[in-house]
Scaffold this motif. Structure first.
Motif, PDB file in Angstrom:
ATOM      1  N   ARG A 111     -20.451  34.095  20.348  1.00 29.74           N
ATOM      2  CA  ARG A 111     -21.052  32.757  19.890  1.00 29.74           C
ATOM      3  C   ARG A 111     -20.744  31.898  19.136  1.00 29.74           C
ATOM      4  O   ARG A 111     -20.878  30.431  20.019  1.00 29.74           O
ATOM      5  CB  ARG A 111     -22.928  33.148  19.144  1.00 29.74           C
ATOM      6  N   LEU A 114     -18.204  29.179  21.146  1.00 31.87           N
ATOM      7  CA  LEU A 114     -18.778  28.990  22.614  1.00 31.87           C
ATOM      8  C   LEU A 114     -20.036  27.274  21.945  1.00 31.87           C
ATOM      9  O   LEU A 114     -19.857  26.990  22.428  1.00 31.87           O
ATOM     10  CB  LEU A 114     -19.969  28.864  23.092  1.00 31.87           C
ATOM     11  N   PHE A 119     -21.607  24.720  24.179  1.00 26.91           N
ATOM     12  CA  PHE A 119     -22.458  24.954  25.530  1.00 26.91           C
ATOM     13  C   PHE A 119     -23.723  25.606  24.884  1.00 26.91           C
ATOM     14  O   PHE A 119     -24.353  25.498  24.391  1.00 26.91           O
ATOM     15  CB  PHE A 119     -21.885  26.731  25.965  1.00 26.91           C
ATOM     16  N   SER A 120     -24.414  25.630  26.351  1.00 28.11           N
ATOM     17  CA  SER A 120     -26.255  25.376  26.345  1.00 28.11           C
ATOM     18  C   SER A 120     -26.630  27.412  26.345  1.00 28.11           C
ATOM     19  O   SER A 120     -25.447  28.329  26.028  1.00 28.11           O
ATOM     20  CB  SER A 120     -26.794  25.324  27.412  1.00 28.11           C
ATOM     21  N   GLU A 123     -26.134  29.548  28.753  1.00 20.44           N
ATOM     22  CA  GLU A 123     -24.171  29.322  29.488  1.00 20.44           C
ATOM     23  C   GLU A 123     -23.351  30.217  28.168  1.00 20.44           C
ATOM     24  O   GLU A 123     -23.189  31.507  28.501  1.00 20.44           O
ATOM     25  CB  GLU A 123     -23.380  28.139  29.175  1.00 20.44           C
ATOM     26  N   ALA A 126     -24.696  34.038  28.733  1.00 22.09           N
ATOM     27  CA  ALA A 126     -23.922  34.800  29.969  1.00 22.09           C
ATOM     28  C   ALA A 126     -22.493  34.928  29.269  1.00 22.09           C
ATOM     29  O   ALA A 126     -22.471  36.101  30.361  1.00 22.09           O
ATOM     30  CB  ALA A 126     -24.192  34.126  30.847  1.00 22.09           C
ATOM     31  N   LYS A 127     -21.555  33.862  28.920  1.00 21.82           N
ATOM     32  CA  LYS A 127     -20.515  34.385  29.025  1.00 21.82           C
ATOM     33  C   LYS A 127     -20.268  35.227  27.841  1.00 21.82           C
ATOM     34  O   LYS A 127     -19.389  36.016  27.775  1.00 21.82           O
ATOM     35  CB  LYS A 127     -19.613  32.943  27.825  1.00 21.82           C
TER      36      LYS A 127
END
Length: 371
Positions: A111, A114, A119-120, A123, A126-127
């Motif tokens: 995380r 990101l 990123f939200s 998102e 999901a990533k």
């Protein structure tokens, strides 16, 4: 002519990464990297290979932004990145020691890059899920690095480098801490991930076998200079010079002197008085000293000879049984470390130490290189 030029330009995609006249020195006197010109194609897996101190890791660190070139220019796409800080280059990095945050779980490690990029939450989730599936670590989200094996830590480091979908992934000897079996497995895993994603990978190693297994192209470094860059098959079969021949895989080298040349074949006079026909490499003209290169698996016993083969008498010094093949160390034309590697299935019996044998050496498998 203009049509042919346009077609050639269309067939050669623009470089994803370019080094032009790049130099690096730390003391103002000794160049670690010397006038480097290198183009890396979009989507390829290129390996920078060389011994310690050859400049390969320094090139990777300059591309990553952790080192600044002393001279020259580095481009990523259309952008000159010499002074661009690392976090603005959109590059994923996998280090030899993995550099995972020990106080974070696997999920938190993934995380982090990101979150830094804003990123939200949806998102990010999901990533992270997709990255863990890619490296086959689904279900390990809540473990910390200390609870993982070396191979699992390596997978997390790779997932972290890929999770934000970088345009380029750099890997600095990432498999060096793994045992042989796991290392070979991870070589194939990384190669398959690259093929699936199509992202440009730049890989640094001093392990020749690793480079041959994984790479689309290999750049062989020595003393800050690329000695040869090509696909693995060409590097192995047609090395550009004696350094590449000796550094890539196993190699036999017989000292000699060039006697004459006819087209692409030179006649080489060996120290024992024998003359052999050899493919011309980078060696000079008649009278030049040369090293005649041949791979151990290309050496055959005389009973398997072809009409054009050279014949040389050898004395067996040692034989080593390795299950599927045998290695013979022999004395040939003044060389005491001439090696032949042959499958067990091709031997009626293994020659004993002290025995004399005749060897067949095909001119197309011999290469005359500058001494």
């Amino acid at each position: 002519m203009a049509t042919e030029t346009r077609q050639a330009a269309q067939e050669t995609p623009p470089a994803h990464v370019s080094f032009r006249g790049v130099q690096k020195t730390y003391d103002g006197e000794n160049l670690i990297v010397r006038n480097l010109d290198l183009d890396i194609r979009r989507g390829e897996f290129i390996t920078l290979l060389g011994p310690s101190g050859s400049g390969k890791t320094t090139c990777l660190m300059m591309l990553a932004g952790f080192e600044t070139p002393t001279a020259g220019e580095i481009r990523l796409g259309d952008c000159v990145i010499n002074r661009l800080p690392p976090h603005k280059r959109n590059i994923g990095m996998v280090f030899q020691n993995y550099a995972l945050f020990p106080n974070m779980t696997v999920r938190e490690n993934l995380r982090f890059p990101l979150s830094v990029r804003k990123f939200s939450a949806a998102e990010i989730d999901a990533k992270v899920k997709r990255a863990l599936e890619m490296v086959q670590l689904g279900g390990f989200e809540n473990r910390r690095p200390a609870q993982l094996s070396g191979g699992q830590q390596q997978r997390v480091a790779l997932a972290r480098a890929l999770v934000f979908e970088p345009q380029l992934v750099l890997m600095d000897e990432p498999l060096g801490a793994l045992d042989k079996q796991l290392r070979e497995h991870m070589q194939l895993e990384i190669k398959h991930i690259h093929q699936t994603l199509g992202i440009t990978f730049v890989f640094v190693t001093h392990d020749q076998g690793e480079a041959l297994t994984m790479s689309d192209r290999i750049a062989v470094f020595n003393h800050g200079v690329i000695q040869q860059i090509d696909v693995p098959e060409v590097l192995y079969e047609k090395p550009a010079n004696a350094f590449v021949a000796s550094f890539i895989g196993e190699n036999n080298a017989l000292s000699g002197r060039i006697d004459s040349r006819t087209g692409d074949i030179v006649s080489v006079l060996l120290p024992d008085g024998n003359r052999i026909a050899v493919s011309a490499g980078d060696a000079g003209g008649p009278g030049s000293d040369t090293l005649v290169s041949i791979r151990p698996e290309r050496v055959r016993l005389a009973r398997e000879r072809a009409p054009r083969d050279n014949l040389l008498r050898a004395t067996v010094l040692e034989h080593i049984y390795l299950g599927d093949h045998v290695r013979l160390r022999m004395q040939v034309a003044g060389c005491d470390n001439f090696t032949m590697k042959t499958p067990i299935s091709r031997l009626d019996r293994c020659p004993a130490a002290g025995e004399h044998v005749d060897l067949a050496l095909a001119p197309e498998h011999l290469l005359a290189l500058a001494a």
